[in-house]
Write a protein that holds these residues in place. Sequence first.
Motif, PDB file in Angstrom:
ATOM      1  N   THR A   5      62.735  58.856  18.244  1.00 10.87           N
ATOM      2  CA  THR A   5      61.571  59.141  19.259  1.00 10.87           C
ATOM      3  C   THR A   5      60.427  58.540  18.512  1.00 10.87           C
ATOM      4  N   THR A   7      57.748  59.648  17.634  1.00 10.41           N
ATOM      5  CA  THR A   7      57.033  60.299  16.524  1.00 10.41           C
ATOM      6  C   THR A   7      57.870  60.058  15.316  1.00 10.41           C
ATOM      7  N   SER A  66      58.521  67.314  24.280  1.00 10.86           N
ATOM      8  CA  SER A  66      58.433  68.254  23.307  1.00 10.86           C
ATOM      9  C   SER A  66      57.610  67.435  22.201  1.00 10.86           C
ATOM     10  N   GLU A  67      57.529  66.216  22.090  1.00 11.99           N
ATOM     11  CA  GLU A  67      56.633  65.371  21.013  1.00 11.99           C
ATOM     12  C   GLU A  67      55.127  65.653  21.688  1.00 11.99           C
ATOM     13  N   TYR A  70      53.795  68.693  21.224  1.00 10.25           N
ATOM     14  CA  TYR A  70      53.353  69.051  19.667  1.00 10.25           C
ATOM     15  C   TYR A  70      52.002  68.474  19.167  1.00 10.25           C
TER      16      TYR A  70
ATOM     17  N   MET B   1      67.300  65.564  15.357  1.00 14.29           N
ATOM     18  CA  MET B   1      67.061  64.199  15.335  1.00 14.29           C
ATOM     19  C   MET B   1      68.539  63.492  14.991  1.00 14.29           C
ATOM     20  N   VAL B 182      55.361  62.220  10.809  1.00 15.34           N
ATOM     21  CA  VAL B 182      55.226  63.284  11.967  1.00 15.34           C
ATOM     22  C   VAL B 182      56.441  63.956  12.426  1.00 15.34           C
ATOM     23  N   ILE B 183      57.625  63.340  12.902  1.00 20.23           N
ATOM     24  CA  ILE B 183      58.720  64.049  13.133  1.00 20.23           C
ATOM     25  C   ILE B 183      59.258  64.906  12.298  1.00 20.23           C
ATOM     26  N   ARG B 186      56.894  67.819  12.216  1.00 20.39           N
ATOM     27  CA  ARG B 186      56.974  68.843  13.527  1.00 20.39           C
ATOM     28  C   ARG B 186      58.216  69.720  13.400  1.00 20.39           C
TER      29      ARG B 186
END
Lengths: 469, 469
Positions: A5, A7, A66-67, A70, B1, B182-183, B186
């Motif tokens: 995704t 992010t 959800s990203e 966030y 993920m 970033v991911i 989070r």
Amino acid sequence: MFNFTATYTDQYQLAMAQVYFKKGHHDHQAVFEYFFRKIPFEGGYAVFSGLEDLLQIIENFRFNKSEIEYLRNRGFEEDFLAYLETFSFSGNIISAKEGDIVFPTRPVLQVEANIIEAQLIETILLNLLNFQTLIATKASRMRLVAGDATLLDFGLRRSQGPGGYYATRAAITGGFDGTSNVIAARDLNISASGTMAHSFVQSYDDELQAFRDFAEGRPENCVLLVDTYNTLKSGIPNAIKVAKEMEQRGQKLLAIRLDSGDLAYLAKESRKLLNEAGLDYVKIAASNQLDEHVIKSLLEQQAPIDIFGVGTNLVTGNPDAALDGVYKLVYSAGKPRIKISESLSKITLPHKKQVFRIKNKEGKCIGADVVALVEETDVKEMFHPFEPYKSLHIEEYEQEPLLEKVMENGKSLLKSRSLKEITAYSLSRLAELPIEYKRFNNPHIYKVGLSERLKEDRDRLIKENKSKL
Amino acid sequence: MFNFTATYTDQYQLAMAQVYFKKGHHDHQAVFEYFFRKIPFEGGYAVFSGLEDLLQIIENFRFNKSEIEYLRNRGFEEDFLAYLETFSFSGNIISAKEGDIVFPTRPVLQVEANIIEAQLIETILLNLLNFQTLIATKASRMRLVAGDATLLDFGLRRSQGPGGYYATRAAITGGFDGTSNVIAARDLNISASGTMAHSFVQSYDDELQAFRDFAEGRPENCVLLVDTYNTLKSGIPNAIKVAKEMEQRGQKLLAIRLDSGDLAYLAKESRKLLNEAGLDYVKIAASNQLDEHVIKSLLEQQAPIDIFGVGTNLVTGNPDAALDGVYKLVYSAGKPRIKISESLSKITLPHKKQVFRIKNKEGKCIGADVVALVEETDVKEMFHPFEPYKSLHIEEYEQEPLLEKVMENGKSLLKSRSLKEITAYSLSRLAELPIEYKRFNNPHIYKVGLSERLKEDRDRLIKENKSKL
């Protein structure tokens, strides 16, 4: 297996994107360029890999709910978040062909998009292309020296987490034949290979019974690991017994595997014992900290090894853990852009560009690529990037354009090729490269030159930028 | 993920599993042991990382329908496939605590399960633990020398594909403060940090306007990159102007970032200029090919750097691309098992075991772990593994058991700890280790010894195995 995704990026991409958005720059068209500065492994070339994965990921690169939530909690602003909610990449990409041999400083790929979109895909682009190109290059070096031997990727247990999945793909691109990695083999439609572990033999009270059970329980592509106790006194004699029993059942032992000791010596002695037993068809597989240098040395010693299983040094690119590929702005808001630096080699090349490979009449590469403005078609002279008195007349040579459009308005234009086709292409390109560029020690340096127009405009921009100080 | 299904494994695990199944060995209980042989980076210790991820993945490790179908097409047999359809790991795991310091040759983790289950989780176990332990160790070395400075992971673009996700987690375990990823930030609930790229400055006609727009568009944690043109003549003066403008708006510039040139010199000069402008609070961040040695050198030169952004060398563990952790059978079908080898250091330790850390009365580690049979509690003497005349009397010391049950019947028993807690635990354990084991050059060698009972039984098994030849 992986769901990338949006992010999957660096925080600063989002910070810059918000600024571009709020300052009204989100319609500014930009061109970014992917290139690397140094060939890994002190080699003379690199093999470009990862393009197909990249395009597929970019086509589907979205922020999910959800990203967005966030990012809201991280202080990003509502109007920008609304933009991200509908974000998808809608730009164009021109690129070298996957599997082609590529060289430092010349563009390998260019992204043309609005500046936010171009920026948000930077991290995944560098992440995938740097890694797969590194591993494909490593694999290619082993293919070069391995002749007709089978090369198998055994690296999943030592790979850098799920990086192993892409390492397998890149290894095949570079010329490997198969992998032990089951999920990658399935997804990539390549052959999954495997032998047996020491633990299997250890779990029995005697080696012969272990071999017998293994051959009965899984006779397809049966490989017996012969070094648990003593290769020549125990492993090979037991393997010979079991191979003979398999013959009685109309089956054939595929191979024995050596995993320790002096592989050259043990391979020769094992070959003798197998042949004396009439088992010429049983192959010899070897593993244990192999790399291109060890494989080369083993074959120079005429070790009769048919199959090499390579782990750590393949899937991590040891001793070079990363390709130093970068992604630099070369054009934006209607102007060519340059990054200057006190180190000449770090000054970037402005403009959207094309790269041509210079070939002689036999279609053989002469060891030079020339970088030109995208609208140039017939480059007469190529110039050394920084030595004004060095140039090469190239008018009489064939000039093959290397970058082709692979994505348009966010949709991939790539014709699907099987990995085998990509590998075959890669090997054919490598075959066009003279041998001096392929040797391991001090390979000949491939020339990357500039067209006169590109060089002049780059020099103008360097001057302009310096005058600002 | 990531969705790790059970074909995230090596082909030979499935081949061996089918044999065990068909030969009726699938109820044989086995104990496998995870340990490594060599500390990476020529260091004196390693930091164990990856356990929580591993247990979570193992709890959910299943073959889905399409995987079963794939294996059917690959020639696996129906009765075995029926077994795989209902496969889940139902064994026990004892392990060192995540974040603890660990040493070569002693068990870090043991798996107790039927032999098929124990075998099928081998690849994912090695893949995750080897990589995270490598990176946590690398991160810990930087934490050791960085004092109070902030350490940020900037490595995603150079990491080995999605390995970067786990690199971030491991970096935090080892003592890093945040990441650009970033991911991962989070998912792991850690701070995401970022500055700006050269492309942002390049996309403007002048640097000052770029800085202004950035500070206005994203004032939170604003960091300005000052080396695009000339750090001291252009970048810092422009950053000072913008910092003063931010003050007028009641905002504060967080930091400037240096990314090229002589970082020690530039940091000192930048600090002077900032301080002269009354901007003592503006921090200095530095990046560009950092590692523990460069950070140590910069701080020894008293470079006033507050924040280090580390990329490639952190997330790939450069120059050591892999930890050499292995997974060896030590017990099966009611018997202790051993793997012998001509190289003494490669002979494994049989039996299910416990490891004790030897501590003095002040709770300080004396530099020794002793490995004993699992039922031993009070080890009086520890023996050098291979030098019969070397032993150490340890009766008077405190003996801390290091392996605890973390999974029972396939269910994790791990008390959820935040990454911050794991990091704090790791740093506290490192603090117990005398400084001689932590230096970079020729660190003191931590002793790993055996209890008398373990040593005697290992020696008995070596003899037994040799007599078979």
